[in-house]
Design an enzyme around this catalytic site. Structure first.
Site, PDB file in Angstrom:
ATOM      1  N   ARG A 173      10.635  -0.581   9.550  1.00 26.11           N
ATOM      2  CA  ARG A 173      11.627  -0.395  10.602  1.00 26.11           C
ATOM      3  C   ARG A 173      11.180  -1.239  11.785  1.00 26.11           C
ATOM      4  O   ARG A 173      10.339  -0.844  12.572  1.00 26.11           O
ATOM      5  CB  ARG A 173      11.701   1.081  10.975  1.00 26.11           C
ATOM      6  CG  ARG A 173      12.969   1.464  11.711  1.00 26.11           C
ATOM      7  CD  ARG A 173      13.031   2.961  11.890  1.00 26.11           C
ATOM      8  NE  ARG A 173      11.779   3.495  12.434  1.00 26.11           N
ATOM      9  CZ  ARG A 173      11.551   4.791  12.609  1.00 26.11           C
ATOM     10  NH1 ARG A 173      12.453   5.655  12.271  1.00 26.11           N
ATOM     11  NH2 ARG A 173      10.408   5.202  13.117  1.00 26.11           N
ATOM     12  N   ARG A 177      13.810  -2.925  20.871  1.00 27.13           N
ATOM     13  CA  ARG A 177      14.508  -2.040  21.808  1.00 27.13           C
ATOM     14  C   ARG A 177      15.253  -2.873  22.833  1.00 27.13           C
ATOM     15  O   ARG A 177      14.696  -3.813  23.394  1.00 27.13           O
ATOM     16  CB  ARG A 177      13.513  -1.116  22.505  1.00 27.13           C
ATOM     17  CG  ARG A 177      12.781  -0.213  21.522  1.00 27.13           C
ATOM     18  CD  ARG A 177      11.749   0.636  22.227  1.00 27.13           C
ATOM     19  NE  ARG A 177      10.959   1.367  21.245  1.00 27.13           N
ATOM     20  CZ  ARG A 177       9.757   1.847  21.457  1.00 27.13           C
ATOM     21  NH1 ARG A 177       9.186   1.666  22.646  1.00 27.13           N
ATOM     22  NH2 ARG A 177       9.102   2.497  20.524  1.00 27.13           N
ATOM     23  N   ARG A 249      -8.200  -4.602   2.682  1.00 31.71           N
ATOM     24  CA  ARG A 249      -8.602  -5.414   3.819  1.00 31.71           C
ATOM     25  C   ARG A 249      -9.614  -4.608   4.622  1.00 31.71           C
ATOM     26  O   ARG A 249      -9.536  -3.372   4.693  1.00 31.71           O
ATOM     27  CB  ARG A 249      -7.402  -5.754   4.719  1.00 31.71           C
ATOM     28  CG  ARG A 249      -6.306  -6.529   4.032  1.00 31.71           C
ATOM     29  CD  ARG A 249      -6.710  -7.941   3.673  1.00 31.71           C
ATOM     30  NE  ARG A 249      -6.837  -8.793   4.865  1.00 31.71           N
ATOM     31  CZ  ARG A 249      -7.240 -10.048   4.834  1.00 31.71           C
ATOM     32  NH1 ARG A 249      -7.604 -10.605   3.681  1.00 31.71           N
ATOM     33  NH2 ARG A 249      -7.310 -10.758   5.935  1.00 31.71           N
ATOM     34  N   ARG A 279      -6.825  -9.035  17.589  1.00 31.56           N
ATOM     35  CA  ARG A 279      -6.630  -8.360  18.870  1.00 31.56           C
ATOM     36  C   ARG A 279      -7.973  -8.083  19.531  1.00 31.56           C
ATOM     37  O   ARG A 279      -9.032  -8.178  18.901  1.00 31.56           O
ATOM     38  CB  ARG A 279      -5.869  -7.044  18.678  1.00 31.56           C
ATOM     39  CG  ARG A 279      -6.600  -6.005  17.833  1.00 31.56           C
ATOM     40  CD  ARG A 279      -5.722  -4.771  17.641  1.00 31.56           C
ATOM     41  NE  ARG A 279      -6.419  -3.713  16.894  1.00 31.56           N
ATOM     42  CZ  ARG A 279      -5.925  -2.505  16.662  1.00 31.56           C
ATOM     43  NH1 ARG A 279      -4.704  -2.195  17.125  1.00 31.56           N
ATOM     44  NH2 ARG A 279      -6.601  -1.598  15.991  1.00 31.56           N
ATOM     45  N   GLU A 300     -11.330  -7.976  16.979  1.00 36.24           N
ATOM     46  CA  GLU A 300     -11.158  -7.548  15.596  1.00 36.24           C
ATOM     47  C   GLU A 300     -10.793  -8.738  14.715  1.00 36.24           C
ATOM     48  O   GLU A 300      -9.882  -9.495  15.034  1.00 36.24           O
ATOM     49  CB  GLU A 300     -10.065  -6.487  15.484  1.00 36.24           C
ATOM     50  CG  GLU A 300     -10.451  -5.147  16.075  1.00 36.24           C
ATOM     51  CD  GLU A 300      -9.410  -4.075  15.789  1.00 36.24           C
ATOM     52  OE1 GLU A 300      -8.574  -4.274  14.876  1.00 36.24           O
ATOM     53  OE2 GLU A 300      -9.436  -3.039  16.475  1.00 36.24           O
ATOM     54  N   TYR A 348      -1.861   3.912   2.948  1.00 36.76           N
ATOM     55  CA  TYR A 348      -2.148   3.894   4.375  1.00 36.76           C
ATOM     56  C   TYR A 348      -1.500   5.128   4.997  1.00 36.76           C
ATOM     57  O   TYR A 348      -0.296   5.339   4.872  1.00 36.76           O
ATOM     58  CB  TYR A 348      -1.619   2.626   5.055  1.00 36.76           C
ATOM     59  CG  TYR A 348      -1.938   2.634   6.529  1.00 36.76           C
ATOM     60  CD1 TYR A 348      -3.208   2.282   6.967  1.00 36.76           C
ATOM     61  CD2 TYR A 348      -1.010   3.066   7.463  1.00 36.76           C
ATOM     62  CE1 TYR A 348      -3.542   2.334   8.307  1.00 36.76           C
ATOM     63  CE2 TYR A 348      -1.331   3.120   8.810  1.00 36.76           C
ATOM     64  CZ  TYR A 348      -2.592   2.755   9.224  1.00 36.76           C
ATOM     65  OH  TYR A 348      -2.917   2.820  10.552  1.00 36.76           O
ATOM     66  N   ASP A 350      -1.180   7.635   8.546  1.00 40.13           N
ATOM     67  CA  ASP A 350      -1.490   7.958   9.927  1.00 40.13           C
ATOM     68  C   ASP A 350      -2.223   9.299   9.974  1.00 40.13           C
ATOM     69  O   ASP A 350      -2.170  10.091   9.016  1.00 40.13           O
ATOM     70  CB  ASP A 350      -0.210   8.034  10.758  1.00 40.13           C
ATOM     71  CG  ASP A 350       0.362   6.663  11.069  1.00 40.13           C
ATOM     72  OD1 ASP A 350      -0.428   5.709  11.159  1.00 40.13           O
ATOM     73  OD2 ASP A 350       1.602   6.542  11.212  1.00 40.13           O
TER      74      ASP A 350
END
Length: 383
Positions: A173, A177, A249, A279, A300, A348, A350
């Protein structure tokens, strides 16, 4: 419980409260898994040792559960990215892509309706009807310029392959915005544990029926002394990698310190492929209720995981899914063990989903034992 991360801690606590005696083992010298946090001895900054973890959820039961063990402070994830705009000039932009990002990137002053029409009618590649790849998905919804500035280079660095080789589902998704909301997440509950995730997990494990053994490598023979094993380590590792290794990874961290404020935000992405790191994270900004003069930061770098590396992100390409299917079938023929969590199910997850699945797993285990039914290898199917 094999693993002293969220899965092992939550399942262990629930079953301990139900009257079971629980042993938690972990090969590391600390609890918390990849959520482990600790204070830097020099700056006193709370550091997310294995990369930042930001808690966000719409699951009120999970939110209440974590707050039972640690007070969560309000925290909004506002990510910035350094990249090149439509005129070829480097700048700092706001993510996810929002009205400010669009106006800044294209040097415009569009209102929401104007920006929506500009992106969907002039920028988006409407010839792509059924996006199959990551690149298709991005091109279909934001167009070439925004895709190349914010997604292409970052994705190549993160996954080690062209976005055209990645499935569209990775970009499920696309967050765009057409207002000035720069909160990275949509969820109702968002925050950070006041004293870090390790303090929270320490309290979850603090129960008279739970014993914790660190620096203990699990061996399958150990399970014979217990009624059941909940295994949150790598699925292929449980079987000694007999069928081959699943692909992951991993991340390398380049730590550095700074006196003062280095970048003014917690997370600065680097969208250009020419910048080798994905980042920079500045960890004192993950605890905005604290004040620190010094700062601890990490660059990173993402790469393919070798045998001795910490696995972070399951690749789940066609080759890996075929091998995963073989391991799932092997696991289903194995009695006395249930595979849980990110590594145990090769997905993966959360943190809130991990906790939700752990709570459901513990409850389902109780129900199946009470009913005299066989406990399955997976309460959540990996495929």
């Amino acid at each position: 419980m094999v693993g002293a991360g969220l899965s092992g801690a939550v399942i262990g606590r629930h079953l301990a409260e139900a009257g079971y005696s629980v042993t938690v083992v972990d090969e590391r010298d600390h609890i918390g898994g990849n959520c482990h946090t600790e204070r830097d001895s020099d700056t006193r900054v709370m550091v997310h040792t294995y990369g930042p973890h930001i808690f966000h959820t719409d699951d009120e039961e999970v939110w209440n559960y974590v707050n039972r063990f640690e007070q969560f402070q309000p925290y909004k994830n506002r990510v910035k990215t350094t990249s090149v705009d439509a005129d070829g000039k480097r700048g700092v932009f706001s993510l996810p892509i929002n009205l400010h990002t669009i106006n800044q990137f294209f040097g415009r002053t569009m209102r929401p309706e104007e920006a929506h029409a500009f992106i969907t009618e002039e920028q988006a590649d409407t010839s792509i009807k059924d996006p199959q790849t990551f690149e298709d998905q991005a091109m279909r919804f934001v167009g070439k310029d925004l895709y190349e500035a914010f997604f292409k280079g970052y994705t190549i660095k993160q996954w080690g392959m062209p976005p055209s080789d990645l499935p569209a589902s990775i970009l499920k998704r696309l967050p765009v915005r057409f207002n000035y909301d720069d909160n990275y997440f949509f969820h109702k509950f968002q925050g950070m544990p006041e004293n870090g995730y390790t303090a929270m997990i320490e309290k979850i494990l603090d129960h008279p029926r739970i014993s914790v053994k660190l620096e203990t490598v699990f061996d399958r023979d150990m399970g014979e002394a217990y009624d059941h094993v909940f295994y949150s380590g790598p699925l292929d590792g449980y079987f000694g990698y007999d069928l081959g290794r699943l692909g992951y990874r991993t991340l390398d961290f380049e730590r550095f310190t700074h006196e003062g404020d280095y970048q003014g935000c917690a997370v600065m992405n680097y969208g250009e492929e020419s910048v080798p790191y994905t980042r920079i994270t500045e960890h004192k900004h993950f605890s905005p209720w604290e004040q620190h003069d010094g700062s601890v930061l990490y660059r990173e770098f993402s790469r393919a995981a070798d045998a001795d590396d910490i696995p972070y992100y399951p690749i789940r390409q066609v080759k890996e899914k075929d091998l995963l299917s073989d391991y799932v079938n092997l696991a289903k023929r194995t009695d006395g063990v249930t595979f849980v969590g990110r590594l145990g199910t090769y997905r993966y997850l959360d943190m809130d989903v991990t906790i939700r699945e752990a709570l459901d797993t513990a409850r389902n285990y109780e129900a199946q034992v009470a009913a005299g039914e066989k406990v399955p290898a997976f309460f959540v199917a990996p495929l």
